[in-house]
Design a protein around this motif. Structure first.
Motif, PDB file in Angstrom:
ATOM      1  N   LEU A 179       0.901  -1.128   0.080  1.00 23.77           N
ATOM      2  CA  LEU A 179      -0.086   0.024  -0.079  1.00 23.77           C
ATOM      3  C   LEU A 179       0.869   1.188   0.095  1.00 23.77           C
ATOM      4  N   VAL A 180       1.927   1.164   0.690  1.00 23.32           N
ATOM      5  CA  VAL A 180       2.830   2.258   0.750  1.00 23.32           C
ATOM      6  C   VAL A 180       3.607   2.689  -0.677  1.00 23.32           C
ATOM      7  N   GLU A 181       3.721   1.492  -1.259  1.00 26.05           N
ATOM      8  CA  GLU A 181       4.322   1.592  -2.663  1.00 26.05           C
ATOM      9  C   GLU A 181       3.400   2.163  -3.456  1.00 26.05           C
ATOM     10  N   ARG A 182       1.875   1.952  -3.491  1.00 26.83           N
ATOM     11  CA  ARG A 182       1.164   2.487  -4.648  1.00 26.83           C
ATOM     12  C   ARG A 182       0.669   3.887  -3.831  1.00 26.83           C
ATOM     13  N   ASP A 242      23.255  -0.046  17.725  1.00 24.16           N
ATOM     14  CA  ASP A 242      22.747   0.860  16.563  1.00 24.16           C
ATOM     15  C   ASP A 242      22.347  -0.260  15.352  1.00 24.16           C
ATOM     16  N   VAL A 243      21.045  -0.611  15.484  1.00 26.00           N
ATOM     17  CA  VAL A 243      20.487  -1.376  14.488  1.00 26.00           C
ATOM     18  C   VAL A 243      19.885  -0.612  13.245  1.00 26.00           C
ATOM     19  N   PRO A 244      20.186  -0.806  12.238  1.00 23.07           N
ATOM     20  CA  PRO A 244      19.603  -0.017  10.927  1.00 23.07           C
ATOM     21  C   PRO A 244      18.023  -0.648  10.865  1.00 23.07           C
ATOM     22  N   PHE A 245      17.304   0.232  10.215  1.00 22.88           N
ATOM     23  CA  PHE A 245      15.871   0.066   9.921  1.00 22.88           C
ATOM     24  C   PHE A 245      15.842  -0.654   8.611  1.00 22.88           C
ATOM     25  N   PRO A 246      15.553  -2.051   8.445  1.00 22.71           N
ATOM     26  CA  PRO A 246      15.721  -2.553   7.280  1.00 22.71           C
ATOM     27  C   PRO A 246      14.343  -1.996   6.384  1.00 22.71           C
ATOM     28  N   PRO A 247      14.702  -1.765   5.205  1.00 18.17           N
ATOM     29  CA  PRO A 247      13.681  -1.301   4.162  1.00 18.17           C
ATOM     30  C   PRO A 247      12.480  -2.259   4.258  1.00 18.17           C
ATOM     31  N   LEU A 248      11.234  -1.681   4.530  1.00 18.19           N
ATOM     32  CA  LEU A 248      10.189  -2.853   4.674  1.00 18.19           C
ATOM     33  C   LEU A 248       9.761  -3.015   2.976  1.00 18.19           C
ATOM     34  N   ASN A 249       9.464  -1.467   2.431  1.00 12.68           N
ATOM     35  CA  ASN A 249       9.208  -1.531   0.925  1.00 12.68           C
ATOM     36  C   ASN A 249      10.199  -1.543   0.304  1.00 12.68           C
TER      37      ASN A 249
ATOM     38  N   GLY B   3       8.408  12.151  -2.773  1.00 17.33           N
ATOM     39  CA  GLY B   3       7.599  13.237  -3.446  1.00 17.33           C
ATOM     40  C   GLY B   3       8.045  13.274  -5.006  1.00 17.33           C
ATOM     41  N   ILE B   4       9.304  13.301  -4.855  1.00 16.45           N
ATOM     42  CA  ILE B   4       9.962  13.517  -6.347  1.00 16.45           C
ATOM     43  C   ILE B   4       9.678  12.320  -7.223  1.00 16.45           C
ATOM     44  N   PHE B   5       9.692  11.111  -6.722  1.00 20.94           N
ATOM     45  CA  PHE B   5       9.457  10.023  -7.330  1.00 20.94           C
ATOM     46  C   PHE B   5       8.101  10.093  -7.911  1.00 20.94           C
ATOM     47  N   ASP B   6       7.222  10.507  -6.953  1.00 21.90           N
ATOM     48  CA  ASP B   6       5.660  10.540  -6.895  1.00 21.90           C
ATOM     49  C   ASP B   6       5.388  11.356  -8.451  1.00 21.90           C
ATOM     50  N   ARG B   7       5.922  12.551  -8.200  1.00 16.59           N
ATOM     51  CA  ARG B   7       5.834  13.701  -9.226  1.00 16.59           C
ATOM     52  C   ARG B   7       6.478  12.937 -10.814  1.00 16.59           C
ATOM     53  N   LEU B   8       7.441  12.596 -10.572  1.00 19.91           N
ATOM     54  CA  LEU B   8       8.336  11.911 -11.964  1.00 19.91           C
ATOM     55  C   LEU B   8       7.569  10.802 -12.539  1.00 19.91           C
ATOM     56  N   SER B  15      -2.536  10.221  -5.216  1.00 26.34           N
ATOM     57  CA  SER B  15      -2.203   9.346  -3.748  1.00 26.34           C
ATOM     58  C   SER B  15      -2.992   9.775  -2.819  1.00 26.34           C
ATOM     59  N   SER B  16      -3.814   8.588  -2.420  1.00 24.73           N
ATOM     60  CA  SER B  16      -4.467   8.885  -1.023  1.00 24.73           C
ATOM     61  C   SER B  16      -3.617   9.175   0.252  1.00 24.73           C
ATOM     62  N   ALA B  17      -2.285   8.538   0.364  1.00 23.33           N
ATOM     63  CA  ALA B  17      -1.547   8.770   1.270  1.00 23.33           C
ATOM     64  C   ALA B  17      -0.949  10.303   1.330  1.00 23.33           C
ATOM     65  N   LYS B  18      -0.810  10.916   0.180  1.00 21.94           N
ATOM     66  CA  LYS B  18      -0.505  12.435   0.089  1.00 21.94           C
ATOM     67  C   LYS B  18      -1.785  13.110   0.616  1.00 21.94           C
TER      68      LYS B  18
END
Lengths: 268, 92
Positions: A179-182, A242-249, B3-8, B15-18
């Protein structure tokens, strides 16, 4: 030994406070830390079932505060992790059964024996919340990436600051990478920009949480659970690592975005 | 960054998140300062009334809003001065 008191709070209900308390408690105990998790949600006891300790309750928090039981009697020892303990909430009373001063006294008694005291706060900003933060050294604010949970988290952060218990550290729970991705779910950067608070955990939406809770085995005990791993990461950060945040998306998302950038027509 | 990616990639507008982010920023400004839209409108009218005693302002162009810097709240008033009032100032 002087325990650090962590209050797990959120304002809004149902965002995962109890799940976070159980899992962070388990993860800290798995690192060899002496931990006690206290359910301060009087009348709506739940930490016991989430931790799978519901059959072992004899005395509860209110029994201790009202002098019917000693602390040791109410503290349930987890058989899976010898350093993990839990004090259940009373189920047939309400928030007015205890006062903030009771929580301070209780934690002062526990501090010399423990490394960590985790207090699971009830939802809301009233008496129960005041009780839960009274003895707190650090608040962990649990939110979900959605408008009502973020708004309530902001209110809690403001109240913590007003009580000089701030600024607290943020856990963003139930992140759905797809959902974050889209563009249909607030991403981590958005939430952090809005709330302007430090981050300590990113927990992906993960069905292993539901399944493990069904069984009363917190996901942090399951080495394959993604959410469990995220909770174990929080425990290590609490320990100062210092544990990095693994990228979820993560990498996939970036690749996906880059490919859309390079081939805008093909990806659309 | 996103934001840049979204615009490009042409995702920005839909985007509903926006939308969620923009709405949260506004509502949290009001929450944190404990200034609701009604009070903000009252403040705006008062500002217009005081300023109008000295120069001409068109109330329709005046914008009074809240914004955040970190967790600090600011009240911002944008008051365009009309050309007519500039002339009047010189005449006085």
């Amino acid at each position: 030994m002087t325990a650090k008191v962590l209050t797990i709070t959120s304002g809004k209900g149902g965002v995962g406070k109890t799940t976070a308390t159980a899992n962070i408690g388990v993860a800290l105990a798995a690192l060899g830390q002496k931990v006690v998790c206290i359910d301060s949600d009087i009348g709506l006891r739940n930490l016991d079932v989430v931790m799978g300790l519901e059959n072992r309750i004899v005395y509860d928090l209110v029994d201790v505060i009202e002098g019917r039981a000693r602390l040791r009697q109410a503290m349930i020892k987890d058989k899976r992790l010898p350093e993990l303990h839990m004090i259940p909430a009373a189920q047939t009373r309400d928030k007015t059964a205890i006062a903030p001063s009771d929580m301070i006294r209780l934690c002062d008694e526990l501090r010399p024996e423990m490394d960590w005291i985790l207090i699971d706060s009830p939802a809301g900003i009233e008496r129960g919340f005041r009780n839960a933060i009274a003895a707190s050294d650090t608040a962990l604010i649990v939110t979900n990436p959605e408008v009502s949970a973020v708004r309530d988290a902001d209110r809690i952060i403001g109240l913590l600051e007003a009580e000089q218990k701030g600024p607290g550290k943020l856990i963003i729970n139930r992140i759905k990478p797809e959902l974050v991705e889209r563009g249909d779910m607030l991403d981590t950067a958005d939430v952090l920009e809005i709330l302007a608070v430090d981050l300590i955990g990113l927990i992906p939406e993960d069905e292993t949480v539901l399944i493990s809770t069904n069984r009363g085995n917190p996901a942090a005990l399951d080495p394959k659970s993604k959410a469990g791993q995220a909770f174990r990461d929080i425990a290590r950060r609490l320990m100062g690592e210092d544990v990095p945040f693994p990228p979820l998306n993560g990498t996939e998302s970036l690749k996906h975005r880059l490919s859309r950038l390079i081939h805008p027509k093909g990806a659309a | 960054m996103s934001g840049i990616f979204d615009r490009l990639t042409g995702h920005g507008g839909r985007s509903s998140a926006k939308a969620a982010k923009e709405r949260l920023i506004v509502v949290l400004s009001h929450d944190r300062a404990d200034i609701g839209p009604g009070l903000l409108e009252t403040i705006k009218q008062e500002i217009v009334r005081v300023i109008s005693e000295h120069i001409d302002v068109d109330p329709a162009t005046v914008e009074v809003s809240l914004f955040s810097e970190g967790r600090e709240q600011h009240l911002k008033a944008d008051i365009p001065i009309s050309a007519a009032s500039s002339r009047r100032k010189r005449a006085l």
